[in-house]
Motif scaffolding. Structure first.
Motif, PDB file in Angstrom:
ATOM      1  N   SER A   9      38.715  46.858  35.414  1.00  0.00           N
ATOM      2  CA  SER A   9      37.234  46.823  35.070  1.00  0.00           C
ATOM      3  C   SER A   9      36.277  46.035  35.983  1.00  0.00           C
ATOM      4  N   ARG A  10      36.781  44.639  36.031  1.00  0.00           N
ATOM      5  CA  ARG A  10      35.523  43.908  36.437  1.00  0.00           C
ATOM      6  C   ARG A  10      35.858  44.238  37.599  1.00  0.00           C
ATOM      7  N   LEU A  11      36.152  44.559  38.099  1.00  0.00           N
ATOM      8  CA  LEU A  11      35.648  45.098  40.083  1.00  0.00           C
ATOM      9  C   LEU A  11      34.735  46.666  40.328  1.00  0.00           C
ATOM     10  N   LEU A  12      34.913  47.387  38.825  1.00  0.00           N
ATOM     11  CA  LEU A  12      34.282  48.275  38.740  1.00  0.00           C
ATOM     12  C   LEU A  12      32.972  47.647  37.655  1.00  0.00           C
ATOM     13  N   ASP A  13      33.146  48.134  36.499  1.00  0.00           N
ATOM     14  CA  ASP A  13      32.071  48.021  35.201  1.00  0.00           C
ATOM     15  C   ASP A  13      31.606  46.338  35.504  1.00  0.00           C
ATOM     16  N   ASP A  14      32.547  45.437  36.247  1.00  0.00           N
ATOM     17  CA  ASP A  14      31.360  44.170  35.858  1.00  0.00           C
ATOM     18  C   ASP A  14      30.804  43.744  37.294  1.00  0.00           C
ATOM     19  N   GLY A  15      31.600  44.273  38.829  1.00  0.00           N
ATOM     20  CA  GLY A  15      30.838  44.185  39.903  1.00  0.00           C
ATOM     21  C   GLY A  15      31.507  43.314  40.150  1.00  0.00           C
ATOM     22  N   ALA A  16      32.190  42.165  39.935  1.00  0.00           N
ATOM     23  CA  ALA A  16      33.118  41.212  40.167  1.00  0.00           C
ATOM     24  C   ALA A  16      33.076  40.849  41.661  1.00  0.00           C
ATOM     25  N   ASP A  17      33.274  39.855  42.601  1.00  0.00           N
ATOM     26  CA  ASP A  17      33.546  39.688  43.901  1.00  0.00           C
ATOM     27  C   ASP A  17      35.072  39.588  43.880  1.00  0.00           C
ATOM     28  N   PRO A  18      35.652  40.773  44.995  1.00  0.00           N
ATOM     29  CA  PRO A  18      37.017  41.264  44.312  1.00  0.00           C
ATOM     30  C   PRO A  18      38.094  39.783  44.972  1.00  0.00           C
ATOM     31  N   GLU A  19      37.301  38.692  45.593  1.00  0.00           N
ATOM     32  CA  GLU A  19      38.441  37.180  45.621  1.00  0.00           C
ATOM     33  C   GLU A  19      38.094  36.653  44.722  1.00  0.00           C
ATOM     34  N   SER A  20      37.653  37.126  43.595  1.00  0.00           N
ATOM     35  CA  SER A  20      37.089  36.043  42.296  1.00  0.00           C
ATOM     36  C   SER A  20      38.106  36.520  41.522  1.00  0.00           C
ATOM     37  N   VAL A  21      38.765  37.635  41.695  1.00  0.00           N
ATOM     38  CA  VAL A  21      40.054  38.232  41.149  1.00  0.00           C
ATOM     39  C   VAL A  21      41.092  38.244  41.390  1.00  0.00           C
ATOM     40  N   LEU A  22      42.156  37.228  40.961  1.00  0.00           N
ATOM     41  CA  LEU A  22      43.166  37.633  40.895  1.00  0.00           C
ATOM     42  C   LEU A  22      44.794  37.760  40.414  1.00  0.00           C
ATOM     43  N   VAL A  23      45.117  38.341  40.318  1.00  0.00           N
ATOM     44  CA  VAL A  23      46.454  39.107  39.889  1.00  0.00           C
ATOM     45  C   VAL A  23      48.542  38.203  40.322  1.00  0.00           C
ATOM     46  N   LEU A  24      48.896  37.073  39.146  1.00  0.00           N
ATOM     47  CA  LEU A  24      49.966  36.494  39.807  1.00  0.00           C
ATOM     48  C   LEU A  24      50.831  37.432  39.296  1.00  0.00           C
ATOM     49  N   ALA A  30      57.225  43.750  42.085  1.00  0.00           N
ATOM     50  CA  ALA A  30      56.033  43.733  40.854  1.00  0.00           C
ATOM     51  C   ALA A  30      54.216  43.972  41.486  1.00  0.00           C
ATOM     52  N   ALA A  31      54.611  42.970  42.761  1.00  0.00           N
ATOM     53  CA  ALA A  31      53.063  42.672  42.961  1.00  0.00           C
ATOM     54  C   ALA A  31      52.742  43.984  44.120  1.00  0.00           C
ATOM     55  N   THR A  32      53.704  44.766  44.361  1.00  0.00           N
ATOM     56  CA  THR A  32      53.463  46.385  45.170  1.00  0.00           C
ATOM     57  C   THR A  32      53.165  47.021  44.165  1.00  0.00           C
ATOM     58  N   ALA A  33      53.741  47.090  43.348  1.00  0.00           N
ATOM     59  CA  ALA A  33      53.635  48.374  42.044  1.00  0.00           C
ATOM     60  C   ALA A  33      51.761  48.367  42.207  1.00  0.00           C
ATOM     61  N   VAL A  34      51.566  46.524  41.231  1.00  0.00           N
ATOM     62  CA  VAL A  34      50.198  46.645  40.618  1.00  0.00           C
ATOM     63  C   VAL A  34      49.268  46.574  41.417  1.00  0.00           C
ATOM     64  N   ARG A  35      49.476  46.155  42.778  1.00  0.00           N
ATOM     65  CA  ARG A  35      48.690  46.087  43.651  1.00  0.00           C
ATOM     66  C   ARG A  35      48.591  48.387  44.049  1.00  0.00           C
ATOM     67  N   ALA A  57      37.121  45.670  48.060  1.00  0.00           N
ATOM     68  CA  ALA A  57      37.936  45.611  47.421  1.00  0.00           C
ATOM     69  C   ALA A  57      39.253  45.589  47.281  1.00  0.00           C
ATOM     70  N   LEU A  58      39.191  46.309  48.182  1.00  0.00           N
ATOM     71  CA  LEU A  58      40.742  46.594  48.717  1.00  0.00           C
ATOM     72  C   LEU A  58      40.693  44.989  50.736  1.00  0.00           C
ATOM     73  N   ARG A  59      39.645  44.878  51.137  1.00  0.00           N
ATOM     74  CA  ARG A  59      40.179  44.359  52.168  1.00  0.00           C
ATOM     75  C   ARG A  59      41.217  42.283  51.413  1.00  0.00           C
ATOM     76  N   GLU A  60      40.871  41.757  50.546  1.00  0.00           N
ATOM     77  CA  GLU A  60      41.659  40.416  49.708  1.00  0.00           C
ATOM     78  C   GLU A  60      42.864  41.063  49.313  1.00  0.00           C
ATOM     79  N   PRO A  61      43.962  40.358  49.876  1.00  0.00           N
ATOM     80  CA  PRO A  61      44.922  40.969  48.447  1.00  0.00           C
ATOM     81  C   PRO A  61      45.078  39.687  46.390  1.00  0.00           C
ATOM     82  N   LEU A  62      44.331  40.545  45.811  1.00  0.00           N
ATOM     83  CA  LEU A  62      44.345  40.536  45.015  1.00  0.00           C
ATOM     84  C   LEU A  62      45.394  40.601  44.097  1.00  0.00           C
ATOM     85  N   VAL A  63      46.552  41.090  44.399  1.00  0.00           N
ATOM     86  CA  VAL A  63      47.977  40.210  44.064  1.00  0.00           C
ATOM     87  C   VAL A  63      48.549  39.905  45.023  1.00  0.00           C
ATOM     88  N   ARG A  64      49.162  38.718  44.131  1.00  0.00           N
ATOM     89  CA  ARG A  64      50.302  37.961  45.607  1.00  0.00           C
ATOM     90  C   ARG A  64      51.611  37.396  44.028  1.00  0.00           C
TER      91      ARG A  64
END
Length: 237
Positions: A9-24, A30-35, A57-64
């Motif tokens: 939703s942040r990426l597509l609906d809000d147009g957020a910069d992919p680098e501003s979203v991080l999932v830990l 779990a990281a692979t599944a979520v990514r 959105a696919l360049r930056e590793p959003l999930v670590r």
């Protein structure tokens, strides 16, 4: 599923910069599944010609994993000072160092180890068990003195001895990194997995600019299984 929904939703609906979203996440699986799920959802919503926003959105590793993010912080700190990136020391390398230290203890009589444990000091299994104890202590922000103090308070002489071994291990690692980055025998800073989060916390504490940059960049931080975070990981979050 909720974290994926929020990230997408942040990426597509809000147009957020992919680098501003991080999932830990707690582990690589779990990281692979979520990514993979975020990637699938973003690609499914892409326009036929592939918009620039989706590609970004696919360049930056959003999930670590927490440890992967901590390692990234250490790499940023090293880069800022023109130092080589740190190297993650493996468990087998740690076992070799601990076996060497324990062999030295045996040569000196192993007087500080409880007598009941001395026959085990030369075994691989003991070195592995000692490493596990030291790494679990490090994950909780405990140093050699803390482990020794706990052993005395709880009347666990093996913890007191392990605290002394911990101090020797730390000194050995410091000596290995003390030659200076310009020396021919120098290598990158070596850190073990248990030290990663603590080292990242130290980096953020002594580098206000690095901390400010991370806080400015990451505007949406999502944590999977946050209830399982150890104290240092929680502090990093």
């Amino acid at each position: 599923s909720l974290l994926v929904d929020i990230a997408v939703s942040r990426l597509l609906d809000d147009g957020a910069d992919p680098e501003s979203v991080l999932v830990l996440t707690a582990n690589r699986r779990a990281a692979t599944a979520v990514r993979n799920e975020i990637t699938r959802r973003v690609l499914a919503a892409a326009s036929p010609d592939g918009s620039a926003r989706t590609g970004a959105a696919l360049r930056e590793p959003l999930v670590r994993t927490v440890h992967s993010y901590a390692f990234a912080v250490l790499r940023l700190q090293a880069s800022a000072h023109g130092n080589p990136p740190p190297r993650l020391i493996t468990g087998s390398e740690q076992d070799v160092i601990l076996r060497e230290l324990l062999a030295g203890d045996l040569e000196d009589g192993a007087a500080y180890w409880p007598e009941s444990l001395r026959p085990a000091l030369a075994t691989d299994g003991f070195a592995q068990a000692l490493r596990d104890l030291l790494m679990r202590a490090a994950e909780r922000g405990l140093g050699p003195e803390d482990l020794t103090d706990l052993g005395r308070r709880h009347k666990r002489p093996e913890w007191v001895a392990a605290g002394r071994a911990f101090a020797q291990y730390e000194q050995t690692m410091l000596l290995r990194g003390a030659v200076g980055i310009d020396a021919p025998e120098a290598g990158p800073q070596a850190v073990d997995a248990a030290e990663l989060v603590g080292s990242a916390l130290s980096a953020l504490a002594v580098e206000p600019r690095l901390l400010a940059e991370q806080r400015a960049r990451i505007r949406c931080l999502l944590v999977d299984d946050a209830q399982h975070l150890d104290p240092q990981a929680a502090q990093l979050v």
